[in-house]
Design a protein around this motif. Structure first.
Motif, PDB file in Angstrom:
ATOM      1  N   TRP A 398       1.192  -1.199  -0.629  1.00  0.00           N
ATOM      2  CA  TRP A 398       0.207  -0.114  -0.595  1.00  0.00           C
ATOM      3  C   TRP A 398       0.867   1.058   0.411  1.00  0.00           C
ATOM      4  O   TRP A 398       0.385   2.351  -0.423  1.00  0.00           O
ATOM      5  CB  TRP A 398      -0.503   0.404   1.254  1.00  0.00           C
ATOM      6  CG  TRP A 398      -2.233  -0.943   1.264  1.00  0.00           C
ATOM      7  CD1 TRP A 398      -2.903  -2.066   2.053  1.00  0.00           C
ATOM      8  CD2 TRP A 398      -3.012  -1.242  -0.194  1.00  0.00           C
ATOM      9  NE1 TRP A 398      -3.901  -2.626   1.321  1.00  0.00           N
ATOM     10  CE2 TRP A 398      -4.273  -1.878   0.031  1.00  0.00           C
ATOM     11  CE3 TRP A 398      -3.670   0.044  -0.702  1.00  0.00           C
ATOM     12  CZ2 TRP A 398      -5.253  -2.129  -1.116  1.00  0.00           C
ATOM     13  CZ3 TRP A 398      -4.326  -0.347  -2.342  1.00  0.00           C
ATOM     14  CH2 TRP A 398      -5.410  -1.045  -1.901  1.00  0.00           C
ATOM     15  N   THR A 399       2.210   1.707   0.812  1.00  0.00           N
ATOM     16  CA  THR A 399       2.771   2.415   0.682  1.00  0.00           C
ATOM     17  C   THR A 399       3.884   2.523  -0.619  1.00  0.00           C
ATOM     18  O   THR A 399       3.175   3.766  -0.682  1.00  0.00           O
ATOM     19  CB  THR A 399       3.938   1.549   1.434  1.00  0.00           C
ATOM     20  OG1 THR A 399       3.644   2.196   3.015  1.00  0.00           O
ATOM     21  CG2 THR A 399       4.496   3.204   1.449  1.00  0.00           C
ATOM     22  N   ALA A 400       3.590   1.422  -1.186  1.00  0.00           N
ATOM     23  CA  ALA A 400       4.427   1.643  -2.845  1.00  0.00           C
ATOM     24  C   ALA A 400       3.189   2.255  -3.975  1.00  0.00           C
ATOM     25  O   ALA A 400       3.615   2.960  -5.681  1.00  0.00           O
ATOM     26  CB  ALA A 400       4.924   0.414  -3.101  1.00  0.00           C
ATOM     27  N   LEU A 404       2.780   5.554  -6.056  1.00  0.00           N
ATOM     28  CA  LEU A 404       2.434   5.760  -7.317  1.00  0.00           C
ATOM     29  C   LEU A 404       1.271   6.470  -7.432  1.00  0.00           C
ATOM     30  O   LEU A 404       1.637   6.672  -9.019  1.00  0.00           O
ATOM     31  CB  LEU A 404       1.965   4.162  -7.974  1.00  0.00           C
ATOM     32  CG  LEU A 404       3.573   2.717  -7.811  1.00  0.00           C
ATOM     33  CD1 LEU A 404       3.648   2.491  -8.032  1.00  0.00           C
ATOM     34  CD2 LEU A 404       5.119   3.330  -9.119  1.00  0.00           C
ATOM     35  N   LEU A 405       0.813   6.759  -7.160  1.00  0.00           N
ATOM     36  CA  LEU A 405      -0.847   7.762  -6.812  1.00  0.00           C
ATOM     37  C   LEU A 405      -0.030   9.019  -6.795  1.00  0.00           C
ATOM     38  O   LEU A 405       0.051   9.656  -7.831  1.00  0.00           O
ATOM     39  CB  LEU A 405      -1.765   7.361  -5.990  1.00  0.00           C
ATOM     40  CG  LEU A 405      -2.695   6.480  -6.417  1.00  0.00           C
ATOM     41  CD1 LEU A 405      -3.230   5.433  -5.257  1.00  0.00           C
ATOM     42  CD2 LEU A 405      -3.461   6.286  -7.231  1.00  0.00           C
ATOM     43  N   ASN A 406       1.218   9.436  -5.702  1.00  0.00           N
ATOM     44  CA  ASN A 406       1.410  10.471  -5.511  1.00  0.00           C
ATOM     45  C   ASN A 406       1.605  11.168  -7.309  1.00  0.00           C
ATOM     46  O   ASN A 406       2.560  12.349  -7.368  1.00  0.00           O
ATOM     47  CB  ASN A 406       2.140  10.931  -4.834  1.00  0.00           C
ATOM     48  CG  ASN A 406       1.414  10.849  -3.488  1.00  0.00           C
ATOM     49  OD1 ASN A 406       0.551  10.709  -3.435  1.00  0.00           O
ATOM     50  ND2 ASN A 406       2.340  10.709  -2.178  1.00  0.00           N
ATOM     51  N   HIS A 411      -0.512   3.020 -10.866  1.00  0.00           N
ATOM     52  CA  HIS A 411      -0.458   2.519  -9.186  1.00  0.00           C
ATOM     53  C   HIS A 411      -1.088   0.876  -9.083  1.00  0.00           C
ATOM     54  O   HIS A 411      -1.059   0.431  -8.209  1.00  0.00           O
ATOM     55  CB  HIS A 411      -1.481   2.873  -8.847  1.00  0.00           C
ATOM     56  CG  HIS A 411      -2.809   3.262  -8.976  1.00  0.00           C
ATOM     57  ND1 HIS A 411      -3.525   2.821  -8.952  1.00  0.00           N
ATOM     58  CD2 HIS A 411      -2.885   4.191  -9.862  1.00  0.00           C
ATOM     59  CE1 HIS A 411      -4.868   3.328  -9.216  1.00  0.00           C
ATOM     60  NE2 HIS A 411      -4.870   3.888 -10.115  1.00  0.00           N
ATOM     61  N   TRP A 412      -1.567   0.536 -10.581  1.00  0.00           N
ATOM     62  CA  TRP A 412      -2.138  -1.398 -10.094  1.00  0.00           C
ATOM     63  C   TRP A 412      -1.016  -2.338  -9.771  1.00  0.00           C
ATOM     64  O   TRP A 412      -1.001  -3.346  -9.357  1.00  0.00           O
ATOM     65  CB  TRP A 412      -3.099  -1.507 -11.462  1.00  0.00           C
ATOM     66  CG  TRP A 412      -4.584  -0.368 -11.633  1.00  0.00           C
ATOM     67  CD1 TRP A 412      -4.529   0.916 -12.344  1.00  0.00           C
ATOM     68  CD2 TRP A 412      -5.775  -0.153 -10.616  1.00  0.00           C
ATOM     69  NE1 TRP A 412      -5.510   0.935 -12.189  1.00  0.00           N
ATOM     70  CE2 TRP A 412      -6.525   0.736 -11.782  1.00  0.00           C
ATOM     71  CE3 TRP A 412      -5.774  -0.795  -9.773  1.00  0.00           C
ATOM     72  CZ2 TRP A 412      -7.290   0.590 -10.375  1.00  0.00           C
ATOM     73  CZ3 TRP A 412      -7.497  -0.647  -9.453  1.00  0.00           C
ATOM     74  CH2 TRP A 412      -7.783  -0.008 -10.034  1.00  0.00           C
TER      75      TRP A 412
END
Length: 477
Positions: A398-400, A404-406, A411-412
């Motif tokens: 979830w951190t990764a 990726l979203l940021n 992010h998938w």
């Protein structure tokens, strides 16, 4: 036979194809100096070659994990092959790559600090405690198991063997990485690979039929595949312990492009080792019932010795002893080293001094509970390693995903395995003997509810990312 060969081919394809996708999504820049140079201190930050880093990473994350765990997971039958291959390529290796490369990106930061950057300080505080507990449990478990074997094959008492192993642990924890780890671990990595390869070749020419793929649950005790298989085979598929180990090698990377070989590649190698031992366990004892009897009689170490000696002769017996004594030691010592680093970061605001005095003090603090736990039942310790391990892996994924979203990236590749592992961790703790011991049906319902809640949070983060697409970053949750 066909299933095993096909599984190896898929792992190879996973490394040469999917690892490049993961690397491209993360985004590397070899023009940037890595922490091995910018933070070089002669202790933890020391530049090492990629081949040496890869072997150190393999030994750090493996030990006997992909052997013992794979043998226990083999009780479920060939379905274990599916979990090892899919888990390694799409979850474990992705997890290891991001835990290592995010550490490189942030000057060699430890797992909890990376989590805090993207999931907030509340989660960081929880992960700090979780990580140190996991490290102490792993170090204690991997002090006890080799000490037990040493005392059983020599005149040395268990207590004396425990002290010898633990003194070595402390030595590795306080010495610079290039003094013992960088010199010995690459050799042990070669031994681990050679042993697995020798078992694989011997198994193929032994004349016994290696089981082909089936989705049927063949566990003699009729334990459910979901989520028990995913917690039984961790080091051979995905393991949160790796997130605490990757920063050790992240501090030694010479360039960012080495990360694909070191982090993703080591996990694929570990998956291959797990495949071999899972196949050996199912094949050598004539099925899962025979394997269960062998495990009940001699435990995983006894099974490794039986297989190695029968397939490889005297050399196999020697390799088996090396395996069940030295390999746990190489995991336990780096676990203690990691706990020293983690606690040092936690106490940095209170301990204003640096240098050897701080290293010895913090090592002493984590050593006391580790040694005391090492004196109790090994199997009891290991039961609690499994869930904390997979919960850590879930948090790292979830951190990764938020990273990726940021950064407006795909992010998938982290989000989907994070959802899967949320279901595993969320269900297991309510069903497991070391957890709440609820019925399987109720545990499934609770695990599903937890997963749905987390998916809703994930969707909200995605929506937030689209709304703020014109801003440079998204504030971490």
């Amino acid at each position: 036979m066909i299933t095993l060969l096909g599984a190896f081919i898929l792992l190879i394809i996973g490394y040469f194809v999917y690892s490049k996708v993961v690397e491209k999504v993360f985004g590397i820049d070899d023009s940037k100096k890595t922490p091995a140079y910018t933070e070089q201190d002669g202790m933890d930050y020391v530049p090492l070659s990629s081949w040496k880093g890869s072997l150190i990473q393999l030994i750090n994350i493996a030990g006997t994990g992909p052997i013992f765990g794979a043998l226990m997971g083999a009780l479920y039958g060939p379905v274990a092959f599916i979990w090892i291959v899919v888990g390694s390529i799409f979850a474990g290796a992705v997890h290891d790559y991001f835990s290592g490369m995010l550490s490189v990106k942030h000057k060699g930061e430890q797992f909890p600090s990376i989590v805090g950057r993207y999931l907030g300080n509340g989660v960081k505080a929880f992960v700090n405690v979780l990580s140190i507990v996991l490290m102490i449990l792993v170090a204690a478990a991997f002090t006890a198991s080799p000490a037990q074997l040493i005392s059983s094959i020599s005149p040395i008492s268990f207590t004396m063997a425990l002290l010898l192993v633990f003194c070595y642990f402390i030595l590795v924890a306080v010495l610079p990485i290039n003094k013992i780890i960088a010199k010995i671990y690459p050799l042990l990595g070669v031994i681990l690979i050679f042993m697995a390869a020798a078992i694989a070749v011997a198994l193929m020419f032994d004349g016994k039929a290696i089981p082909n793929i089936t989705l049927e649950n063949l566990h003699p005790g009729e334990l459910p595949i979901w989520p028990l298989l995913m917690v039984t085979i961790t080091c051979g598929a995905i393991s949160g312990f790796h997130a605490t180990q990757s920063p050790i090698v992240a501090k030694t990377l010479q360039k960012e492009s080495d990360g694909r070989k070191v982090f993703y590649g080591a996990m694929i190698g570990e998956g291959a080792i797990a495949l071999i031992w899972a196949a050996a366990g199912m094949t050598f004892f004539g099925g899962t019932a025979g394997l269960q009897d062998a495990l009940a009689l001699g435990g995983p170490a006894g099974v490794v010795n039986d297989i190695s000696t029968s397939l490889l002769g005297t050399m196999g017996g020697v390799l088996a002893i090396i395996c069940v004594i030295l390999l746990p030691v190489t995991t336990g010592d780096t676990a203690l080293r990691s706990s020293r680093m983690l606690l040092s970061d936690m106490l940095s605001r209170f301990l204003k001094f640096e240098g050897k005095a701080k290293i010895f003090l913090v090592t002493g603090i984590v050593s006391v509970p580790t040694f005391l736990l090492a004196t109790i039942d090994y199997s009891f310790l290991w039961r609690y390693v499994g869930w904390t391990n997979q919960l850590s892996a879930t948090i790292m994924l979830w951190t990764a995903t938020v990273f990726l979203l940021n950064h407006r990236k795909f992010h998938w590749i982290c989000g989907l395995p994070a959802i899967f592992m949320t279901g595993v961790a969320g269900t297991y703790i309510f069903y497991a003997p070391e957890g709440f011991q609820l019925s399987y049906g109720i545990s499934l319902v609770i695990g599903t509810i937890i997963t749905i809640i987390v998916i809703i949070w994930y969707i909200r983060k995605i929506i937030q990312a689209h709304k703020l697409k014109n801003t440079p970053t998204i504030k971490a949750a």
